[in-house]
Enzyme design. Structure first.
Site, short mmCIF file in Angstrom:
data_model
loop_
_atom_site.label_atom_id
_atom_site.label_comp_id
_atom_site.label_asym_id
_atom_site.label_seq_id
_atom_site.Cartn_x
_atom_site.Cartn_y
_atom_site.Cartn_z
N HIS A 28 -0.95 -0.07 68.63
CA HIS A 28 -2.09 0.66 68.06
C HIS A 28 -2.11 0.41 66.55
O HIS A 28 -1.07 0.43 65.89
CB HIS A 28 -1.96 2.16 68.35
N GLU B 20 -2.93 2.17 64.02
CA GLU B 20 -2.36 3.23 63.18
C GLU B 20 -0.83 3.13 63.16
O GLU B 20 -0.20 3.29 62.11
CB GLU B 20 -2.77 4.62 63.68
N THR C 48 -1.25 10.12 64.76
CA THR C 48 -2.04 11.35 64.63
C THR C 48 -2.90 11.67 65.84
O THR C 48 -3.44 12.78 65.94
CB THR C 48 -2.97 11.27 63.40
#
Length: 325
Positions: A133, A135, A173
């Site tokens: 991912h 992030e 997050t």
């Protein structure tokens, strides 16, 4: 669960909150303002947010999405996506002399700042997140070494850290709140002295949307999540609805709905991931009405008032006199 009505779909319950969060709003606004101020093309590293409709809309306005900085011409304007980037990408962009606007969500930036601060104090890190991912790549890329990824509790049992005396944990997050808590418990069992974040890293919008689904899912037969396949927080909403007993499906657009999903089911719940625009929710509602839904009712929920400022050079003063497209 509600009892089903053989006459079929009748009522739609809307989750609240749903859809865009403050970080997504800010990221899209940055690209649109950069296009108005500097003209097309504006280059964006990675999808600005993980939503097909949003990306296609910005492409039509003149944004070009790239993964490799080699694809950005000299002197171009470059926007970093909401997911954040590694320090290496920042250094490379500066070396090439691009005009850069950073659309990294401030809540992701908070994690990056915490990693940098604790690294200076001698800490290594366990990161809870999904491999690949953007992030996760951005957060792990804040350091050259000393940060270790775990995707589930089983990974915690096998992860090999260089030192455990000063070890901290950070989190992607957009994870499932419940899954992250389970993995964190495993980390604390293996590394009892691990330092936790002062405030949890999972963002307010992810938490609020999952809490809304926890209220919604037990009251419906079918749960529809509007979101793109690449959206982590949208996938977590679908998984949560399924775990709570609803027949849960994720759709990128209204045309993805299948009539047979609603056979023999009276009540459907509808939510949207944090990167999905409300226009897609409206189109899904129209499709559900065509399939027989008579009423649409909004559930009570948290009202979000978070707002993040724009970067220097794209605020209202900077845009004065710039003609909207």
């Amino acid at each position: 669960m509600t009892t089903t009505d053989p006459t079929g779909l009748d009522e739609v319950l809307l989750a609240e909150p749903r859809g865009f969060c403050a970080g997504v709003d800010r990221a899209i606004e940055i690209v649109e303002r950069a296009l108005r101020k500097f003209g097309a093309p504006i280059y964006v590293r990675h999808e600005i947010v993980h939503n097909t409709y949003v990306v296609d809309d910005l492409k039509a306005k003149g944004a070009i999405f790239i993964e490799d900085l080699d694809d950005v011409p000299p002197g171009a304007t470059l926007v970093f996506s909401a997911h954040g980037v590694s320090q290496e990408v920042r250094r490379e962009a500066a070396r090439r002399g691009f005009s850069v606007f950073d659309a990294t969500c401030p809540l992701v930036t908070k994690v990056h700042v915490e990693v940098a601060k604790l690294h200076k104090e001698g800490y290594d890190f366990i990161m809870i997140g999904h491999k690949g991912h953007p992030e996760v790549e951005g957060t792990m890329g804040q350091l050259n070494e000393g940060i270790y990824l775990v995707e589930d509790a089983a990974d915690v049992d096998t992860v090999q850290v260089a030192q455990s005396d000063k070890l901290a944990v950070v989190t992607q997050t957009t994870l499932s709140v419940d899954d992250a808590a389970e993995i964190l418990s495993a980390v604390k069992r293996r590394f009892p002295n691990v330092r936790e974040p002062k405030q949890q890293d999972i963002c307010y919008a992810t938490q609020n949307r999952q809490d809304a689904v926890k209220v919604l899912a037990p009251q419906v037969d079918v749960l529809i999540v509007v979101g793109s396949p690449t959206s982590s927080n949208s996938n977590r909403l679908r998984e949560l609805g399924e775990r709570l007993g609803a027949n849960a499906y994720m759709v990128d657009k209204a045309d993805d709905l299948k009539a047979e999903w609603f056979d023999g089911h009276r009540r459907v719940g509808l939510t949207a991931g944090a990167s999905a625009p409300e226009i897609l929710v409206t189109q899904v509602i129209e499709r559900l009405r065509a399939l027989g839904a008579v009423s649409v009712r909004k559930m009570p929920g948290v009202e979000e008032t978070v707002h993040f400022p724009l970067p220097m050079g794209l605020g209202d003063k900077a845009m004065a006199g710039v003609t909207p497209r």
